[in-house]
Design an enzyme around this catalytic site. Structure first.
Site, PDB file in Angstrom:
ATOM      1  N   LYS A  95     -11.140  -2.456   6.161  1.00 23.26           N
ATOM      2  CA  LYS A  95     -10.004  -2.063   6.996  1.00 23.26           C
ATOM      3  C   LYS A  95     -10.571  -1.661   8.365  1.00 23.26           C
ATOM      4  O   LYS A  95     -11.645  -1.050   8.429  1.00 23.26           O
ATOM      5  CB  LYS A  95      -9.299  -0.875   6.323  1.00 23.26           C
ATOM      6  CG  LYS A  95      -8.213  -0.201   7.138  1.00 23.26           C
ATOM      7  CD  LYS A  95      -7.462   0.809   6.274  1.00 23.26           C
ATOM      8  CE  LYS A  95      -6.503   1.651   7.111  1.00 23.26           C
ATOM      9  NZ  LYS A  95      -5.583   2.444   6.275  1.00 23.26           N
ATOM     10  N   GLU A 143       0.860  -1.195   0.000  1.00 21.21           N
ATOM     11  CA  GLU A 143       0.000   0.000   0.000  1.00 21.21           C
ATOM     12  C   GLU A 143       0.891   1.238   0.000  1.00 21.21           C
ATOM     13  O   GLU A 143       1.624   1.475   0.960  1.00 21.21           O
ATOM     14  CB  GLU A 143      -0.902   0.011   1.246  1.00 21.21           C
ATOM     15  CG  GLU A 143      -1.731   1.285   1.344  1.00 21.21           C
ATOM     16  CD  GLU A 143      -2.463   1.451   2.672  1.00 21.21           C
ATOM     17  OE1 GLU A 143      -2.706   0.438   3.367  1.00 21.21           O
ATOM     18  OE2 GLU A 143      -2.788   2.605   3.012  1.00 21.21           O
ATOM     19  N   ARG A 200       0.459  10.373   0.380  1.00 20.41           N
ATOM     20  CA  ARG A 200       0.702  11.555   1.205  1.00 20.41           C
ATOM     21  C   ARG A 200       2.034  12.209   0.918  1.00 20.41           C
ATOM     22  O   ARG A 200       2.484  13.070   1.675  1.00 20.41           O
ATOM     23  CB  ARG A 200       0.525  11.223   2.687  1.00 20.41           C
ATOM     24  CG  ARG A 200       1.514  10.237   3.247  1.00 20.41           C
ATOM     25  CD  ARG A 200       1.285  10.018   4.732  1.00 20.41           C
ATOM     26  NE  ARG A 200       0.205   9.085   4.967  1.00 20.41           N
ATOM     27  CZ  ARG A 200       0.214   8.143   5.925  1.00 20.41           C
ATOM     28  NH1 ARG A 200       1.216   8.050   6.761  1.00 20.41           N
ATOM     29  NH2 ARG A 200      -0.781   7.313   6.066  1.00 20.41           N
ATOM     30  N   THR A 237      -4.872   5.704   1.519  1.00 22.04           N
ATOM     31  CA  THR A 237      -5.399   7.019   1.843  1.00 22.04           C
ATOM     32  C   THR A 237      -6.161   7.634   0.679  1.00 22.04           C
ATOM     33  O   THR A 237      -6.021   8.824   0.385  1.00 22.04           O
ATOM     34  CB  THR A 237      -4.286   7.994   2.310  1.00 22.04           C
ATOM     35  OG1 THR A 237      -3.183   7.251   2.805  1.00 22.04           O
ATOM     36  CG2 THR A 237      -4.796   8.917   3.390  1.00 22.04           C
TER      37      THR A 237
END
Ligand code: 3PG
Length: 217
Positions: free
Chosen positions: A136, A49, A53, A76
């Site tokens: 998640k 993953e 960011r 994200t």
């Protein structure tokens, strides 16, 4: 092609079943992307993953997407624009800390399997009602840890979780031993200092130790 929520969850579950730990990666320099992915895959962690960011994230996903044996997702995901950018970069799945209808709509429209996040029974129920049963659990440790995942699983056994947030080599087993946990996410396998120093064999060793967490015993 539009992806249905149950099909999205089925594909996400298939990816989550490939390894006990999903490394959560923060990549600042795109030159680190490929050797990092190679080290993690070689260590037995093929599902990656990449968090969106950092400015290098999308390029990093593109660089990692061609690493043999790897499955590169974008973490994200927050907005529909994130979904489109991740898809274009070559991400094969998405991860989000929570879920909004706009995000779910965009993932379904873009044929992007999503691992949507939840931290409460109500959030889990809402996602289940929409067709998502591979979720998640975030932030895992701060939301009660493995006992919380176990407790939510009692009334909702049809949901499987990938807990993430505060998980380490030390506490990962407490999650992975639960019947409603398929894998867990964590950043500990790719620490920033080792990435910056290009210590790929050390990262491979961390990945190897994490990959063995899935073994019985
Ligand atoms: C994150 O957002 O960075 C992930 O949840 C990973 O959390 P961790 O650093 O506690 O593993």
């Amino acid at each position: 092609m539009t992806l249905s929520a149950p099909e999205a969850s089925r594909r996400t579950r298939e990816i989550c079943a490939l390894a006990p730990i999903v490394p959560v990666l923060v990549i600042h320099d795109v030159r680190h992307a490929r050797p990092l992915a190679e080290a993690l895959v070689a260590g037995g962690l093929p599902v990656l993953e990449v968090t969106l960011r950092t400015p290098a994230a999308l390029e990093a996903i593109s660089a990692m997407a061609s690493v043999s044996g790897g499955h590169v997702g974008a973490g994200t995901l927050i907005t529909p624009e994130d979904v489109r950018a991740a898809k274009q970069a070559g991400a094969s799945f998405g991860v989000s800390p929570g879920a909004t209808d706009a995000l779910l709509d965009a993932c379904e429209a873009e044929d992007m399997p999503l691992l949507p996040g939840c931290a409460t029974a109500t959030e889990a129920l809402r996602l289940l009602a929409r067709g998502y049963d591979m979720l998640k659990f975030f932030p895992a440790e701060a939301s009660g840890g493995a006992p919380a995942v176990k407790a939510i699983g009692a009334p909702l056994p049809q949901i499987t979780f990938c807990p993430t947030g505060g998980i380490s080599l030390t506490n990962a087993k407490s999650y992975l031993s639960l019947s409603n946990v398929l894998c867990a996410g964590g950043s500990w396998v790719a620490p920033n200092d080792l990435i910056q120093a290009g210590k790929w064999s050390e990262i491979e060793a961390l990945a190897k130790a994490a990959s063995l967490l899935g073994r019985p015993g």
